[in-house]
Design a protein around this motif. Structure first.
Motif, PDB file in Angstrom:
ATOM      1  N   TYR A 123       0.798  -1.236   0.000  1.00 54.95           N
ATOM      2  CA  TYR A 123       0.000   0.000   0.000  1.00 54.95           C
ATOM      3  C   TYR A 123       0.831   1.289   0.000  1.00 54.95           C
ATOM      4  CZ  TYR A 123      -3.848  -3.150   0.875  1.00 54.95           C
ATOM      5  OH  TYR A 123      -4.777  -4.155   0.767  1.00 54.95           O
ATOM      6  N   PRO A 171     -13.902   3.761   3.239  1.00 51.96           N
ATOM      7  CA  PRO A 171     -13.982   4.917   2.329  1.00 51.96           C
ATOM      8  C   PRO A 171     -14.351   6.217   3.042  1.00 51.96           C
ATOM      9  CG  PRO A 171     -15.160   3.039   1.419  1.00 51.96           C
ATOM     10  CD  PRO A 171     -14.827   2.693   2.830  1.00 51.96           C
ATOM     11  N   SER A 206      -9.642  12.320   5.593  1.00 58.67           N
ATOM     12  CA  SER A 206      -8.486  12.455   4.700  1.00 58.67           C
ATOM     13  C   SER A 206      -7.557  13.578   5.151  1.00 58.67           C
ATOM     14  CB  SER A 206      -8.959  12.686   3.261  1.00 58.67           C
ATOM     15  OG  SER A 206      -9.859  13.765   3.229  1.00 58.67           O
ATOM     16  N   ILE A 239      -1.120  -1.447  -4.552  1.00 57.25           N
ATOM     17  CA  ILE A 239      -2.302  -0.634  -4.255  1.00 57.25           C
ATOM     18  C   ILE A 239      -1.869   0.628  -3.507  1.00 57.25           C
ATOM     19  CG2 ILE A 239      -4.670  -0.692  -3.344  1.00 57.25           C
ATOM     20  CD1 ILE A 239      -4.412  -3.734  -3.175  1.00 57.25           C
ATOM     21  N   ASP A 298      -1.680   4.031  -1.647  1.00 56.01           N
ATOM     22  CA  ASP A 298      -2.670   4.885  -0.972  1.00 56.01           C
ATOM     23  C   ASP A 298      -4.047   4.241  -0.828  1.00 56.01           C
ATOM     24  OD1 ASP A 298      -0.828   6.908  -0.546  1.00 56.01           O
ATOM     25  OD2 ASP A 298      -1.145   7.709  -2.563  1.00 56.01           O
ATOM     26  N   TYR A 299      -4.094   2.949  -0.732  1.00 60.29           N
ATOM     27  CA  TYR A 299      -5.345   2.236  -0.435  1.00 60.29           C
ATOM     28  C   TYR A 299      -6.439   2.490  -1.470  1.00 60.29           C
ATOM     29  CZ  TYR A 299      -3.112   1.588   4.082  1.00 60.29           C
ATOM     30  OH  TYR A 299      -2.218   1.251   5.076  1.00 60.29           O
ATOM     31  N   GLU A 300      -6.043   2.642  -2.733  1.00 65.32           N
ATOM     32  CA  GLU A 300      -7.066   2.764  -3.784  1.00 65.32           C
ATOM     33  C   GLU A 300      -6.689   1.835  -4.928  1.00 65.32           C
ATOM     34  OE1 GLU A 300      -8.713   6.579  -4.926  1.00 65.32           O
ATOM     35  OE2 GLU A 300      -7.859   7.480  -3.116  1.00 65.32           O
ATOM     36  N   TRP A 312     -15.153   4.553  -8.919  1.00 65.11           N
ATOM     37  CA  TRP A 312     -15.871   4.924  -7.685  1.00 65.11           C
ATOM     38  C   TRP A 312     -14.933   4.765  -6.491  1.00 65.11           C
ATOM     39  CZ3 TRP A 312     -17.808   1.056 -11.005  1.00 65.11           C
ATOM     40  CH2 TRP A 312     -18.762   1.525 -11.931  1.00 65.11           C
ATOM     41  N   ALA A 313     -14.637   5.866  -5.808  1.00 66.24           N
ATOM     42  CA  ALA A 313     -13.679   5.843  -4.701  1.00 66.24           C
ATOM     43  C   ALA A 313     -14.111   4.863  -3.610  1.00 66.24           C
ATOM     44  CB  ALA A 313     -13.509   7.243  -4.121  1.00 66.24           C
ATOM     45  N   SER A 329     -13.283   1.398  -4.738  1.00 65.89           N
ATOM     46  CA  SER A 329     -11.838   1.249  -4.857  1.00 65.89           C
ATOM     47  C   SER A 329     -11.174   1.081  -3.489  1.00 65.89           C
ATOM     48  CB  SER A 329     -11.307   2.485  -5.582  1.00 65.89           C
ATOM     49  OG  SER A 329      -9.936   2.571  -5.467  1.00 65.89           O
ATOM     50  N   ILE A 330     -11.586   1.901  -2.517  1.00 63.66           N
ATOM     51  CA  ILE A 330     -10.994   1.843  -1.177  1.00 63.66           C
ATOM     52  C   ILE A 330     -11.514   0.614  -0.414  1.00 63.66           C
ATOM     53  CG2 ILE A 330     -10.759   3.051   1.039  1.00 63.66           C
ATOM     54  CD1 ILE A 330     -11.099   5.696  -0.569  1.00 63.66           C
ATOM     55  N   ALA A 371      -9.663  -2.309  -1.584  1.00 64.28           N
ATOM     56  CA  ALA A 371      -8.308  -2.295  -1.012  1.00 64.28           C
ATOM     57  C   ALA A 371      -8.334  -2.840   0.418  1.00 64.28           C
ATOM     58  CB  ALA A 371      -7.732  -0.879  -1.032  1.00 64.28           C
TER      59      ALA A 371
END
Lengths: 219, 118
Positions: A98, B29, B33, B60, B62-64, B70-71, B74-75, B78
């Motif tokens: 990550y 998600p 942030s 992966i 930044d965990y996406e 779609w965030a 995606s997160i 992850a």
């Protein structure tokens, strides 16, 4: 509080990488002695929980966030050697898969959030349980988790100062200041999860040191 | 501590597993942030720009998960991948620690049997 690549100078990251590798190797031997086969799936599950919980940054003051680390929680459940190994595995996966936390800073992160977190947390938990004779377990768990985060942040501050980013007093004030707030969340999660996953031993032992050690290994 | 031990109630561990899945897949998600404590300090004291990333091969970052518009998906994905990797790594590691003593003995026995046959 994952140190990325670039924050530590060469002498600091090389030293902490070597020290971290040594500490992990020693923990593997210690954990082997304490490990019971039936704990294996439980440790894997708790490790997955730590990873998931670390993803959740919660807002604190001043447009800043913090997240759970977990060293104290795992150490209360399974002891500090297994705790340190779980934290190392989490940090390794985060850095490799990550890009969270640097590769050159992995040793430093393992030492601070792993070893300092686990041993300060576990040590103060054991001390608190002894002082209050097992009463107020929830508050002892909360305090020891809070303390472990503050100690880990002080460790990071020392390494940053050693790398010449800023002077030690400023580093300690800044890092410890923010992590005194973040530690509140750490304490809450540690208190709730350990409270949920632990129970009183049905048979109370006589309190001899030997008995205590034996049952601690079992716990 | 001698007065406490980890619970053996299966139900509690199953609930922990469900909570873990929910946090990793559904809650992740919605995490803040804002910069975390260390990033805040680095920004305030002017060394955030020193940050680099040695590991350019991270699958992966930044965990996406890349390629998903779609965030939240995606997160969440992850997170799902992460808890599976974590559980697998720790299961493998701790199991090998409990077994390594036994394995060595078995190998030694095998070796002796081989010698006997010769």
């Amino acid at each position: 509080m994952h140190i990325p690549d670039g924050f530590l100078d060469a002498k600091t990251w090389i030293t902490t990488t070597a020290a971290g590798a040594g500490a992990v190797a020693y923990s593997l031997r210690q954990a082997k002695l304490a490990l019971e086969p039936k704990r294996v799936p439980l440790i894997a599950l708790v490790g997955a929980f730590v990873f998931a919980a670390q993803m959740i940054n919660f807002p604190i003051a001043g447009a800043t966030s913090g997240h759970f680390l977990g060293g104290t929680m795992v150490s209360i459940l399974f002891g500090p050697w297994i705790g340190a190994l779980v934290m190392t595995a989490v940090l390794l996966v985060q850095a490799v898969v990550y890009q969270d936390g640097g590769i050159t800073a992995l040793g430093a992160n393992v030492l601070c959030t792993g070893f300092i977190g686990c041993f300060v947390g576990y040590g103060s938990y054991m001390l608190g349980m002894k002082l209050f004779r097992g009463k107020g377990r929830a508050i002892v768990a909360w305090m020891s988790a809070w303390l472990s985060i503050v100690a880990a942040s002080a460790g990071v501050a020392v390494l940053l100062a050693a790398s010449g980013t800023f002077n030690l007093a400023t580093a300690l004030t800044a890092m410890v200041g923010w992590h005194m707030l973040i530690g509140i969340g750490e304490g809450m999660i540690t208190m709730l999860v350990t409270g949920y996953l632990m129970e009183r031993n049905a048979v109370m032992t006589g309190g001899g040191f030997k008995n205590e050690r034996l049952s601690r290994n079992r716990a | 501590m001698n007065a406490y031990r980890v619970t053996e109630h299966r139900k509690r561990w199953i609930i922990l597993a469900l909570i873990t899945i929910a946090i990793a897949c559904l809650l992740s998600p919605w995490a803040s942030s804002h910069p975390d404590g260390l990033e805040r300090v680095a920004e305030d004291h002017g060394f955030l720009h020193q940050e680099t990333a040695v590991n350019e091969l991270a699958a992966i970052p930044d965990y996406e998960v890349a390629g998903i518009p779609w965030a939240a998906v995606s997160i969440g994905l992850a997170g799902a991948i992460g808890i599976m990797i974590m559980a697998a790594v720790l299961f493998g590691l701790t199991r090998s620690l409990t077994r390594s003593g036994g394995d060595r003995n078995e190998q030694r026995t095998d070796g002796l049997e081989g010698i006997d046959r010769i």
